[in-house]
Design an enzyme around this catalytic site. Structure first.
Site, PDB file in Angstrom:
ATOM      1  N   SER A   1     -10.742 -12.384  12.232  1.00  0.00           N
ATOM      2  CA  SER A   1     -10.333 -12.035  13.596  1.00  0.00           C
ATOM      3  C   SER A   1     -11.260 -11.007  14.229  1.00  0.00           C
ATOM      4  O   SER A   1     -12.092 -10.372  13.557  1.00  0.00           O
ATOM      5  CB  SER A   1      -8.903 -11.487  13.614  1.00  0.00           C
ATOM      6  OG  SER A   1      -8.884 -10.094  13.383  1.00  0.00           O
ATOM      7  N   ILE A   2     -11.067 -10.807  15.504  1.00  0.00           N
ATOM      8  CA  ILE A   2     -11.841  -9.840  16.280  1.00  0.00           C
ATOM      9  C   ILE A   2     -11.600  -8.413  15.821  1.00  0.00           C
ATOM     10  O   ILE A   2     -12.410  -7.511  16.038  1.00  0.00           O
ATOM     11  CB  ILE A   2     -11.493  -9.989  17.779  1.00  0.00           C
ATOM     12  CG1 ILE A   2     -12.539  -9.313  18.664  1.00  0.00           C
ATOM     13  CG2 ILE A   2     -10.081  -9.444  18.075  1.00  0.00           C
ATOM     14  CD1 ILE A   2     -12.428  -9.671  20.132  1.00  0.00           C
ATOM     15  N   LYS A   3     -10.471  -8.185  15.147  1.00  0.00           N
ATOM     16  CA  LYS A   3     -10.099  -6.840  14.723  1.00  0.00           C
ATOM     17  C   LYS A   3     -11.003  -6.284  13.627  1.00  0.00           C
ATOM     18  O   LYS A   3     -10.991  -5.083  13.357  1.00  0.00           O
ATOM     19  CB  LYS A   3      -8.646  -6.820  14.261  1.00  0.00           C
ATOM     20  CG  LYS A   3      -7.644  -7.142  15.347  1.00  0.00           C
ATOM     21  CD  LYS A   3      -7.616  -6.088  16.437  1.00  0.00           C
ATOM     22  CE  LYS A   3      -6.465  -6.315  17.399  1.00  0.00           C
ATOM     23  NZ  LYS A   3      -6.328  -5.221  18.381  1.00  0.00           N
ATOM     24  N   ASP A   4     -11.790  -7.131  12.978  1.00  0.00           N
ATOM     25  CA  ASP A   4     -12.743  -6.631  11.987  1.00  0.00           C
ATOM     26  C   ASP A   4     -13.706  -5.635  12.633  1.00  0.00           C
ATOM     27  O   ASP A   4     -14.130  -4.656  12.002  1.00  0.00           O
ATOM     28  CB  ASP A   4     -13.565  -7.785  11.397  1.00  0.00           C
ATOM     29  CG  ASP A   4     -12.752  -8.691  10.502  1.00  0.00           C
ATOM     30  OD1 ASP A   4     -11.557  -8.416  10.297  1.00  0.00           O
ATOM     31  OD2 ASP A   4     -13.311  -9.687  10.012  1.00  0.00           O
TER      32      ASP A   4
ATOM     33  N   ALA B   1     -11.910  -2.264  13.146  1.00  0.00           N
ATOM     34  CA  ALA B   1     -11.504  -1.702  11.858  1.00  0.00           C
ATOM     35  C   ALA B   1     -12.674  -0.959  11.217  1.00  0.00           C
ATOM     36  O   ALA B   1     -12.536   0.192  10.774  1.00  0.00           O
ATOM     37  CB  ALA B   1     -11.007  -2.808  10.936  1.00  0.00           C
TER      38      ALA B   1
END
Length: 348
Positions: free
Chosen positions: A43-46, A49
């Site tokens: 996901s884009i959240k990598d 993070a």
């Protein structure tokens, strides 16, 4: 050896943009998907993070042997857990009970502890926001990532996602559409793109039940927060990273619209994405109706549909929630059938 990455974290970003054709047929506009499930955690959240951890290390907020704590709908947790596994940190993630079993399993696979909270108001002591803060306060060496208010979130999108979109589109972009959970993606990308081209329109696709639409247009909550099945976007409070002043508009999208488009995207475009991606596309199609001249519209697809196999791609769940008719399932081609039935069908 020049093509070998030092660690999996070095593969985050530089995701592709894919032109959409079949689900947008009939429109005079061109639609392009920024497909973020190509990131290693799916996901884009990598992106954020890794950014939040690296910046916390630089500030001294996160020290060797520390514990990362976060309230998450799942994807940020996966990104944090992935980075923590490489860097040697422990993780505790707090998430609402509506989040899919796949997300819970993924977090545990990376070695994280998962805490499930009931669906309550943000101020409630048992909300995932409140519980994560309490855990961070009482855990020695803990770092609360605080993605909803951490400026490292939109800054990473300003530095990476926005520039990628600009370069991949050769600057030929008229509208950007995405959802807002923490707001970091849309806010960071909007800031960069508007600096490059001031008339780029930035639209937020908001699930019906979220309060963000009301806050943008009315500066107050008109309709109280409601429940909705789409995960990861929409809010019942205003995150600090939702920069309403930089957005140009909001479009409301219903659950039935989102889940129908989720299935259409994989069957018509070969893109197995989550319902938040479909919500963004439905929002883009609605917003495009107000554009007079043919335009290039980029839609952010945050994650993979693999994390929603028990929901969006589960016929039983879809029927139970009113998104699919049982009669349609019985006549569908993509069923699991016995060898006897398959051979019988050949004789018809």
């Amino acid at each position: 050896m020049s093509h070998i990455y030092n660690s999996i974290l070095d593969t985050v970003g530089d995701t592709p943009i894919v032109a959409l054709h079949n689900v947008t047929k009939g429109s005079k506009h061109k639609f392009f998907a920024k497909v973020e499930y190509f990131n290693p955690g799916g996901s884009i959240k990598d992106r954020v993070a890794v950014a939040m951890i690296e910046e916390a290390e630089k500030r001294g907020d996160l020290k060797p042997g520390g514990t990362i704590v976060e309230a998450t709908s799942g994807n940020t947790g996966v990104g944090l857990a992935l980075a923590a596994a490489v860097k040697g940190y422990k993780c505790i993630f707090v998430m609402p009970e509506k989040m899919s079993e796949e997300k819970r399993a993924l977090l545990r696979a990376y070695g994280a502890q998962v805490v499930i909270t009931p669906m309550v108001e943000p101020e409630d002591p048992l909300s995932h926001y409140s519980v994560s803060k309490k855990i961070a306060e009482q855990t020695p060496g803990a770092f609360l990532a605080n993605q909803f208010f951490n400026p490292d979130n939109p800054t990473r999108h300003y530095k990476t996602t926005g520039p990628e979109i600009w370069e991949q589109m050769d600057g030929k972009i008229d509208m950007l559409v995405g959802g807002a959970g923490t707001g970091g993606t849309l806010s960071g990308c909007a800031k960069f793109l508007k600096e490059k081209k001031s008339d780029v329109k930035v639209i937020c696709a908001d699930p019906i039940g979220s309060i963000l639409y009301d806050l943008f247009y009315h500066k107050k909550i008109v309709d109280p927060p409601g429940s909705y099945k789409v995960e990861g976007i929409g809010e019942d409070m205003l995150p600090g990273n939702v920069h309403l002043d930089i957005y140009d508009g909001f479009v409301r999208v219903s659950d039935p619209e989102a889940f129908d488009m989720t299935r259409r995207l994989v069957s018509e475009e070969g893109l197995l994405v989550g319902p938040s991606s479909a919500t963004a596309l439905v929002g883009a199609l609605k917003a495009s109706e107000k554009l007079e001249k043919p335009s290039n519209i980029v839609v952010i697809f945050p994650d993979s549909g693999r994390q929603y196999l028990s929901k969006a791609f589960n016929d039983k769940w879809m029927i139970e929630n009113g998104f699919l008719k049982e009669a349609d399932v019985k006549t569908a081609f993509n069923r699991v059938i016995s060898a006897e039935e398959a051979l019988k069908n050949l004789k018809k």
